[in-house]
Design a protein around this motif. Structure first.
Motif, PDB file in Angstrom:
ATOM      1  N   GLU A  61     -20.036  37.386   1.413  1.00 49.36           N
ATOM      2  CA  GLU A  61     -19.381  36.615   0.366  1.00 49.36           C
ATOM      3  C   GLU A  61     -17.939  37.077   0.209  1.00 49.36           C
ATOM      4  N   PHE A  62     -17.105  36.165  -0.278  1.00 48.79           N
ATOM      5  CA  PHE A  62     -15.721  36.511  -0.560  1.00 48.79           C
ATOM      6  C   PHE A  62     -15.122  35.454  -1.475  1.00 48.79           C
ATOM      7  N   ALA A  63     -14.051  35.829  -2.162  1.00 43.04           N
ATOM      8  CA  ALA A  63     -13.335  34.928  -3.069  1.00 43.04           C
ATOM      9  C   ALA A  63     -11.850  35.081  -2.786  1.00 43.04           C
ATOM     10  N   LEU A  64     -11.188  33.958  -2.520  1.00 45.93           N
ATOM     11  CA  LEU A  64      -9.777  33.956  -2.173  1.00 45.93           C
ATOM     12  C   LEU A  64      -9.005  33.022  -3.087  1.00 45.93           C
ATOM     13  N   GLN A  65      -7.709  33.246  -3.172  1.00 47.28           N
ATOM     14  CA  GLN A  65      -6.846  32.330  -3.908  1.00 47.28           C
ATOM     15  C   GLN A  65      -5.580  32.094  -3.099  1.00 47.28           C
ATOM     16  N   SER A  66      -4.986  30.917  -3.313  1.00 44.66           N
ATOM     17  CA  SER A  66      -3.772  30.568  -2.601  1.00 44.66           C
ATOM     18  C   SER A  66      -3.077  29.426  -3.334  1.00 44.66           C
ATOM     19  N   THR A  67      -1.820  29.212  -3.018  1.00 43.50           N
ATOM     20  CA  THR A  67      -1.083  28.043  -3.503  1.00 43.50           C
ATOM     21  C   THR A  67      -0.814  27.075  -2.368  1.00 43.50           C
ATOM     22  N   ASN A  68      -1.313  27.389  -1.175  1.00 48.75           N
ATOM     23  CA  ASN A  68      -1.006  26.598   0.010  1.00 48.75           C
ATOM     24  C   ASN A  68      -2.224  26.582   0.927  1.00 48.75           C
ATOM     25  N   PRO A  69      -2.745  25.407   1.280  1.00 50.24           N
ATOM     26  CA  PRO A  69      -3.915  25.372   2.165  1.00 50.24           C
ATOM     27  C   PRO A  69      -3.605  25.772   3.604  1.00 50.24           C
ATOM     28  N   SER A  70      -2.325  25.887   3.954  1.00 47.85           N
ATOM     29  CA  SER A  70      -1.983  26.352   5.298  1.00 47.85           C
ATOM     30  C   SER A  70      -2.536  27.755   5.505  1.00 47.85           C
ATOM     31  N   GLY A  71      -3.082  27.992   6.679  1.00 46.48           N
ATOM     32  CA  GLY A  71      -3.741  29.276   6.935  1.00 46.48           C
ATOM     33  C   GLY A  71      -5.125  29.345   6.337  1.00 46.48           C
ATOM     34  N   TRP A  72      -5.796  28.185   6.251  1.00 48.61           N
ATOM     35  CA  TRP A  72      -7.155  28.130   5.673  1.00 48.61           C
ATOM     36  C   TRP A  72      -8.046  29.164   6.360  1.00 48.61           C
ATOM     37  N   PRO A  73      -8.887  29.862   5.602  1.00 47.76           N
ATOM     38  CA  PRO A  73      -9.661  30.989   6.151  1.00 47.76           C
ATOM     39  C   PRO A  73     -10.541  30.597   7.340  1.00 47.76           C
ATOM     40  N   GLN A  74     -10.620  31.512   8.271  1.00 44.66           N
ATOM     41  CA  GLN A  74     -11.479  31.364   9.438  1.00 44.66           C
ATOM     42  C   GLN A  74     -12.346  32.609   9.587  1.00 44.66           C
ATOM     43  N   LEU A  75     -13.541  32.407  10.095  1.00 48.39           N
ATOM     44  CA  LEU A  75     -14.446  33.510  10.406  1.00 48.39           C
ATOM     45  C   LEU A  75     -14.573  33.647  11.917  1.00 48.39           C
ATOM     46  N   VAL A  76     -14.367  34.864  12.407  1.00 51.18           N
ATOM     47  CA  VAL A  76     -14.619  35.177  13.811  1.00 51.18           C
ATOM     48  C   VAL A  76     -15.920  35.976  13.869  1.00 51.18           C
ATOM     49  N   VAL A  77     -16.824  35.553  14.719  1.00 53.54           N
ATOM     50  CA  VAL A  77     -18.108  36.234  14.894  1.00 53.54           C
ATOM     51  C   VAL A  77     -18.144  36.832  16.291  1.00 53.54           C
ATOM     52  N   THR A  78     -18.483  38.104  16.372  1.00 55.06           N
ATOM     53  CA  THR A  78     -18.646  38.760  17.673  1.00 55.06           C
ATOM     54  C   THR A  78     -20.089  39.214  17.824  1.00 55.06           C
ATOM     55  N   LEU A  79     -20.628  39.017  19.020  1.00 50.20           N
ATOM     56  CA  LEU A  79     -21.990  39.448  19.342  1.00 50.20           C
ATOM     57  C   LEU A  79     -21.929  40.728  20.159  1.00 50.20           C
ATOM     58  N   HIS A  80     -22.789  41.684  19.816  1.00 46.67           N
ATOM     59  CA  HIS A  80     -22.787  43.002  20.454  1.00 46.67           C
ATOM     60  C   HIS A  80     -24.202  43.370  20.880  1.00 46.67           C
ATOM     61  N   THR A  81     -24.280  44.190  21.907  1.00 48.47           N
ATOM     62  CA  THR A  81     -25.540  44.797  22.296  1.00 48.47           C
ATOM     63  C   THR A  81     -25.304  46.287  22.503  1.00 48.47           C
ATOM     64  N   VAL A  82     -26.377  47.052  22.605  1.00 49.00           N
ATOM     65  CA  VAL A  82     -26.274  48.490  22.856  1.00 49.00           C
ATOM     66  C   VAL A  82     -26.987  48.800  24.157  1.00 49.00           C
ATOM     67  N   THR A  83     -26.392  49.724  24.908  1.00 53.02           N
ATOM     68  CA  THR A  83     -26.920  50.074  26.226  1.00 53.02           C
ATOM     69  C   THR A  83     -26.950  51.588  26.375  1.00 53.02           C
ATOM     70  N   ASN A  84     -27.243  52.054  27.555  1.00 50.38           N
ATOM     71  CA  ASN A  84     -27.247  53.489  27.881  1.00 50.38           C
ATOM     72  C   ASN A  84     -28.217  54.290  27.022  1.00 50.38           C
ATOM     73  N   GLY A  85     -29.341  53.667  26.640  1.00 54.22           N
ATOM     74  CA  GLY A  85     -30.353  54.399  25.894  1.00 54.22           C
ATOM     75  C   GLY A  85     -29.989  54.660  24.451  1.00 54.22           C
ATOM     76  N   ASN A  86     -28.993  53.957  23.906  1.00 54.16           N
ATOM     77  CA  ASN A  86     -28.582  54.181  22.523  1.00 54.16           C
ATOM     78  C   ASN A  86     -29.056  53.053  21.616  1.00 54.16           C
ATOM     79  N   GLU A  87     -30.227  52.504  21.902  1.00 56.62           N
ATOM     80  CA  GLU A  87     -30.704  51.365  21.116  1.00 56.62           C
ATOM     81  C   GLU A  87     -30.872  51.707  19.645  1.00 56.62           C
ATOM     82  N   ASN A  88     -31.092  52.987  19.317  1.00 56.04           N
ATOM     83  CA  ASN A  88     -31.301  53.366  17.925  1.00 56.04           C
ATOM     84  C   ASN A  88     -30.020  53.762  17.209  1.00 56.04           C
ATOM     85  N   ARG A  89     -28.877  53.581  17.873  1.00 58.13           N
ATOM     86  CA  ARG A  89     -27.612  53.944  17.234  1.00 58.13           C
ATOM     87  C   ARG A  89     -27.313  52.978  16.098  1.00 58.13           C
TER      88      ARG A  89
END
Length: 226
Positions: free
Chosen positions: A96-124
């Motif tokens: 969740e988040f709350a933002l304020q602005s006086t200008n709709p330019s630069g409307w918020p965007q969400l970047v999602v990154t997917l990650h995995t774990v390797t080298n036997g560190n699955e419990n990290r």
């Protein structure tokens, strides 16, 4: 979105406010068997996080003052791929988040990154960011982005993902020797329209599902209509 002058010829002093409650529902991905996700929020220079003291509530009889938490950038738990014909991962991680602005330019965007774990560190612990990204057993599988919905109400979005690839044979050879994939260090680059053509990427099979509950306050007072 259209813009009209306000009755007094001026924009609202406090601008408009955007309140978002969302959930990273899950993903579909055939690349790996274990996956977690991170969300990253980006917005324009005219935007800022909203606090309770900056809200436009004029009702002096309100007994409880509104408070806002800006928990936009989260890390989901580590999830194993579901034992089903569909390569699905379930998280149900709220943000969740709350933002304020006086200008709709630069409307918020969400970047999602997917990650995995390797080298036997699955419990990290995925929250642990102290180690080197590529040397700690964590690797990035894909990137995706979307605009936060600009209309009030409930919305569901499926974000298509992409995976970076080496642009030259030299980079491919170095990647083969080091066993390291290309990584985008500045994620805000995905939110900019210019120069993204220089990225070399392939479409990643699957998607990430996000749900949004959006409230917009004061937009019409600024002279804007959706």
């Amino acid at each position: 979105m259209t813009h009209n002058l306000a009755e007094d010829g001026k924009e609202s002093k406090n601008g408009f406010q955007l309140l978002v409650h969302g959930v990273v529902e899950g993903a579909e991905c055939t690349e790996v068997g274990t996956l977690f996700a991170r969300t990253h929020l980006f917005f324009g220079p005219d935007w800022s996080f909203l606090t309770a003291g900056q809200s436009d509530y004029s009702d002096t009889d309100v007994l409880v003052s509104p408070t806002y938490s800006n928990n936009a950038e989260i890390v989901t738990q580590l999830s194993d791929r579901a034992q089903s014909p569909f390569a699905t991962f379930n998280w149900s991680a709220p943000f969740e988040f709350a933002l304020q602005s006086t200008n709709p330019s630069g409307w918020p965007q969400l970047v999602v990154t997917l990650h995995t774990v390797t080298n036997g560190n699955e419990n990290r612990d995925p929250e642990d960011k102290t180690g080197n990204l590529l040397g700690s057993g964590e690797s990035i599988i894909g990137y995706g982005r979307c605009f936060v919905p600009c209309t009030p109400g409930h919305h569901t979005k499926k974000i298509r993902m992409m995976q970076l690839e080496n642009a030259t044979r030299k980079h491919q050879f170095v990647s083969m020797l080091t066993r390291e994939k290309p990584v985008l260090r500045d994620l805000s680059y995905l939110c900019k329209g210019e120069d993204r053509i220089v990225l070399t990427a392939r479409s990643l099979a699957g998607s990430v599902t996000l749900s949004f509950s959006v409230m917009v306050n004061g937009l019409q007072n600024c002279g804007f209509e959706l």
